[in-house]
Scaffold this motif. Structure first.
Motif, PDB file in Angstrom:
ATOM      1  N   LEU A   1      18.975 -21.259  -6.099  1.00 26.86           N
ATOM      2  CA  LEU A   1      19.475 -20.119  -5.324  1.00 26.86           C
ATOM      3  C   LEU A   1      20.936 -20.340  -4.915  1.00 26.86           C
ATOM      4  O   LEU A   1      21.764 -19.436  -4.977  1.00 26.86           O
ATOM      5  N   SER A   2      21.252 -21.570  -4.532  1.00 27.91           N
ATOM      6  CA  SER A   2      22.611 -21.880  -4.072  1.00 27.91           C
ATOM      7  C   SER A   2      23.633 -21.748  -5.198  1.00 27.91           C
ATOM      8  O   SER A   2      24.829 -21.681  -4.945  1.00 27.91           O
ATOM      9  N   CYS A   3      23.175 -21.727  -6.439  1.00 30.25           N
ATOM     10  CA  CYS A   3      24.108 -21.686  -7.574  1.00 30.25           C
ATOM     11  C   CYS A   3      24.102 -20.333  -8.263  1.00 30.25           C
ATOM     12  O   CYS A   3      24.437 -20.214  -9.437  1.00 30.25           O
ATOM     13  N   GLY A   4      23.669 -19.317  -7.556  1.00 28.19           N
ATOM     14  CA  GLY A   4      23.857 -17.972  -8.077  1.00 28.19           C
ATOM     15  C   GLY A   4      22.605 -17.223  -8.465  1.00 28.19           C
ATOM     16  O   GLY A   4      22.695 -16.065  -8.880  1.00 28.19           O
TER      17      GLY A   4
ATOM     18  N   TYR B   1      22.273 -27.737 -12.337  1.00 26.33           N
ATOM     19  CA  TYR B   1      23.489 -26.914 -12.320  1.00 26.33           C
ATOM     20  C   TYR B   1      24.713 -27.825 -12.227  1.00 26.33           C
ATOM     21  O   TYR B   1      24.748 -28.764 -11.429  1.00 26.33           O
ATOM     22  N   ASP B   2      25.722 -27.528 -13.044  1.00 25.17           N
ATOM     23  CA  ASP B   2      26.955 -28.303 -13.020  1.00 25.17           C
ATOM     24  C   ASP B   2      28.006 -27.493 -12.258  1.00 25.17           C
ATOM     25  O   ASP B   2      28.523 -26.492 -12.769  1.00 25.17           O
ATOM     26  N   ILE B   3      28.303 -27.955 -11.040  1.00 25.37           N
ATOM     27  CA  ILE B   3      29.198 -27.167 -10.183  1.00 25.37           C
ATOM     28  C   ILE B   3      30.601 -27.070 -10.796  1.00 25.37           C
ATOM     29  O   ILE B   3      31.266 -26.048 -10.693  1.00 25.37           O
ATOM     30  N   ASN B   4      31.037 -28.131 -11.492  1.00 24.55           N
ATOM     31  CA  ASN B   4      32.385 -28.086 -12.086  1.00 24.55           C
ATOM     32  C   ASN B   4      32.482 -27.035 -13.178  1.00 24.55           C
ATOM     33  O   ASN B   4      33.508 -26.378 -13.343  1.00 24.55           O
ATOM     34  N   GLU B   5      31.404 -26.884 -13.914  1.00 25.33           N
ATOM     35  CA  GLU B   5      31.395 -25.884 -14.992  1.00 25.33           C
ATOM     36  C   GLU B   5      30.962 -24.517 -14.491  1.00 25.33           C
ATOM     37  O   GLU B   5      31.013 -23.530 -15.197  1.00 25.33           O
TER      38      GLU B   5
ATOM     39  N   ASN C   1      27.990 -23.558 -14.062  1.00 28.02           N
ATOM     40  CA  ASN C   1      26.983 -23.103 -15.032  1.00 28.02           C
ATOM     41  C   ASN C   1      25.807 -24.076 -15.070  1.00 28.02           C
ATOM     42  O   ASN C   1      25.903 -25.209 -14.575  1.00 28.02           O
ATOM     43  N   ILE C   2      24.726 -23.619 -15.675  1.00 32.96           N
ATOM     44  CA  ILE C   2      23.569 -24.482 -15.919  1.00 32.96           C
ATOM     45  C   ILE C   2      23.997 -25.598 -16.869  1.00 32.96           C
ATOM     46  O   ILE C   2      24.704 -25.331 -17.854  1.00 32.96           O
ATOM     47  N   ASP C   3      23.582 -26.828 -16.568  1.00 30.87           N
ATOM     48  CA  ASP C   3      23.880 -27.956 -17.455  1.00 30.87           C
ATOM     49  C   ASP C   3      22.828 -27.965 -18.575  1.00 30.87           C
ATOM     50  O   ASP C   3      21.650 -28.229 -18.315  1.00 30.87           O
ATOM     51  N   PRO C   4      23.237 -27.680 -19.815  1.00 26.88           N
ATOM     52  CA  PRO C   4      22.227 -27.516 -20.868  1.00 26.88           C
ATOM     53  C   PRO C   4      21.457 -28.798 -21.184  1.00 26.88           C
ATOM     54  O   PRO C   4      20.245 -28.753 -21.389  1.00 26.88           O
ATOM     55  N   ASP C   5      22.154 -29.931 -21.192  1.00 25.78           N
ATOM     56  CA  ASP C   5      21.455 -31.163 -21.591  1.00 25.78           C
ATOM     57  C   ASP C   5      20.452 -31.589 -20.534  1.00 25.78           C
ATOM     58  O   ASP C   5      19.298 -31.892 -20.837  1.00 25.78           O
TER      59      ASP C   5
ATOM     60  N   LEU D   1      27.986 -17.366  -0.235  1.00 21.17           N
ATOM     61  CA  LEU D   1      27.807 -18.820  -0.244  1.00 21.17           C
ATOM     62  C   LEU D   1      28.271 -19.358  -1.589  1.00 21.17           C
ATOM     63  O   LEU D   1      27.988 -18.761  -2.633  1.00 21.17           O
ATOM     64  N   LEU D   2      28.947 -20.483  -1.576  1.00 14.75           N
ATOM     65  CA  LEU D   2      29.322 -21.146  -2.822  1.00 14.75           C
ATOM     66  C   LEU D   2      28.348 -22.294  -3.058  1.00 14.75           C
ATOM     67  O   LEU D   2      27.706 -22.773  -2.107  1.00 14.75           O
ATOM     68  N   PRO D   3      28.223 -22.753  -4.318  1.00 10.65           N
ATOM     69  CA  PRO D   3      27.186 -23.750  -4.616  1.00 10.65           C
ATOM     70  C   PRO D   3      27.256 -24.995  -3.736  1.00 10.65           C
ATOM     71  O   PRO D   3      26.246 -25.603  -3.437  1.00 10.65           O
ATOM     72  N   TYR D   4      28.475 -25.369  -3.304  1.00 14.48           N
ATOM     73  CA  TYR D   4      28.602 -26.602  -2.520  1.00 14.48           C
ATOM     74  C   TYR D   4      28.531 -26.350  -1.018  1.00 14.48           C
ATOM     75  O   TYR D   4      28.715 -27.261  -0.224  1.00 14.48           O
TER      76      TYR D   4
END
Ligand SMILES: Cc1ncc(COP(=O)(O)O)c(C=O)c1O
Length: 445
Positions: free
Chosen positions: A128-131, A155-159, A161-165, A362-365
């Motif tokens: 939820l925190s990541c969108g 979730y990769d906050i720098n990208e 986006n969802i971290d695929p790996d 709210l932002l992810p961080y």
């Protein structure tokens, strides 16, 4: 105490005031709100009888009316079938359900139906925190209403986006029945095609919530969820897709696995979650689909260009727009960390005082408990673009925003300029002014 008649008078006055304030005097940058054309609005007003009717019953595997439990349906059935076929045609799929009254309802029926068709009740979702939308989450519809077990994508906050790996590892370990993509704070296409194989491997249904980006998908500028492997798209029809408030679910009936899913979703629509299906919106939905078919590519391209232009311009002028390295956005929205100017609450209020309507976010961080004063703003460009704003107009609008954000001028002074700017953009482009115009356009092509 106010009398009943006082309340009615005030109700009418508040409604008139609202229409003037938000439609004439404010610039709207709420990322979740669409802008209907005059032709779509006209179609809504032409369907006032339809708005009061019922059409409970079942649909077939093409999404067409199969059985209705009320009489008087002959034209209503046609309306529903035509609206269904227009959405199927636009999104190149062979099943759609337009009986859905909102994006949340679309998710309710999709998640319920897929959980009945799937092998278990586990669902992998974006945090939820990541969108993600609240309806995806265990604290909202998915958990509290449907009792699904939520497991988060990594979730990769720098990208942003969802971290695929790492999400592939989560999916492999959890073996969920459903994996979801899509969200509310949604800047970049989610790695659906990268994760499709692992979803297949564990036998999960893939659901994509396109509520925010449906118009961008129709315009061909965002990921096409069906091409990338989504089984089902659930969506609102009134954000970047500029239709009446409502919802839709779409999919492809191409295997026994999908037949099972579609039948369960249809069951989750009726009898489980809909009685009146708000039929009055369907003719307008069809006109919005036509407008997106004809003008959607041009509109969607300009929306993204305007969002990127604003990202770059605000960034160059000292505002921390997120994801600079990735070109700020590939959707209709940008995300801004506005802490150095007082935080989301203060800045969104100051902009409102200048008649620029934006939501704090709210932002992810962020500490996810601080909803009332988050670090961020989410800014959407679909409304201004449809009113005809191009890059230079966007920069001018950003200058007005910067005056407020940086406290260079009082919001009340900027408001005068905002009202004047809005007056210059008082028509809706990329659509029809009325039904006759739509009809004569169709006859020509
Ligand atoms: C990703 C997403 N899904 C679903 C919804 C809910 O849509 P609706 O407001 O039509 O119920 C929203 C609302 O903004 C959303 O952002």
């Amino acid at each position: 105490m106010e009398t009943f008649t006082d309340l009615v008078l005030k109700l009418i006055e508040a409604t008139r005031n609202h229409e003037y304030y938000r439609d004439v005097e404010c610039i709207n940058m709420i990322a979740s709100e669409g802008l209907k054309s005059p032709a779509v609005k006209q179609m809504q007003s032409l369907a006032s009888d339809l708005e009061g009717r019922y059409a409970e019953g079942e649909n077939d595997l093409e999404g067409h009316v199969k059985v209705r439990y009320y009489q008087g349906q002959k034209y209503m059935t046609q309306v529903e079938n035509y609206a269904t076929d227009l959405m199927k045609g636009l999104f190149k799929c062979n099943w759609a359900d337009v009986r859905i009254v909102s994006g949340t309802h679309a998710n309710l029926a999709t998640f319920k139906g897929l959980s009945l068709a799937a092998k278990n009740r586990k669902m992998v979702v974006t945090p939820l925190s990541c969108g993600a939308h609240i309806s995806h989450d265990y604290t909202g519809l998915a958990g509290n209403v449907l009792g699904l077990e939520n497991i988060n994508h990594v979730y990769d906050i720098n990208e942003f986006n969802i971290d695929p790996d790492r999400s592939a590892d989560v999916i492999r370990a959890a073996k969920p029945g459903i994996v979801t993509f899509g969200g509310s704070l949604f800047l970049f296409p989610h790695p659906l095609k990268e994760l499709k194989e692992v979803c297949n491997e564990v036998g999960a249904y893939v659901a994509y919530d396109a509520s925010h980006v449906l118009g961008l998908i129709a315009g061909g500028v965002f990921q096409d969820p069906f091409k990338e492997g989504a089984d089902i798209i659930s969506s609102s029809t009134h954000k970047t897709f500029p239709g009446p408030q409502g919802g839709v679910i779409m999919g492809n009936f191409d295997s026994s696995r999908m037949e099972r899913a579609i039948k369960k979703i249809q069951f989750a629509v009726f009898p489980l979650s809909a009685s009146s299906t708000h039929l009055g919106r369907l003719p307008a939905l069809g006109i919005a689909a036509l407008e997106m078919k004809l003008f959607g590519a041009e509109l969607a391209k300009q929306i993204v260009k305007n969002a990127q232009t604003a990202g770059q311009y605000l960034y160059e002028n000292g505002v921390k727009v997120l994801c600079e390295k990735k070109g700020f956005t590939r959707s209709h929205q940008i995300a801004v960390d506005i802490r150095s100017f007082g935080g989301g609450n203060k800045v969104a209020q100051a902009l409102e005082d200048a008649n620029i309507i934006i939501n704090k976010n709210l932002l992810p961080y962020d500490d996810q408990g601080s909803k009332s004063d988050p670090s961020g703003l989410r800014i959407g460009f679909q409304d201004v673009t449809r009113r005809g704003f191009r890059e230079s107009d966007i920069k001018h609008l950003c200058d007005l925003m910067l005056d407020v954000i940086k406290g260079k001028r009082k919001p009340s002074e900027v408001k005068t300029d905002v009202i004047a700017l809005k007056k210059e953009f008082n028509t809706v482009k990329y659509g029809f002014q009325n039904i006759e115009e739509a009809l004569s356009y169709i006859k020509k092509i």
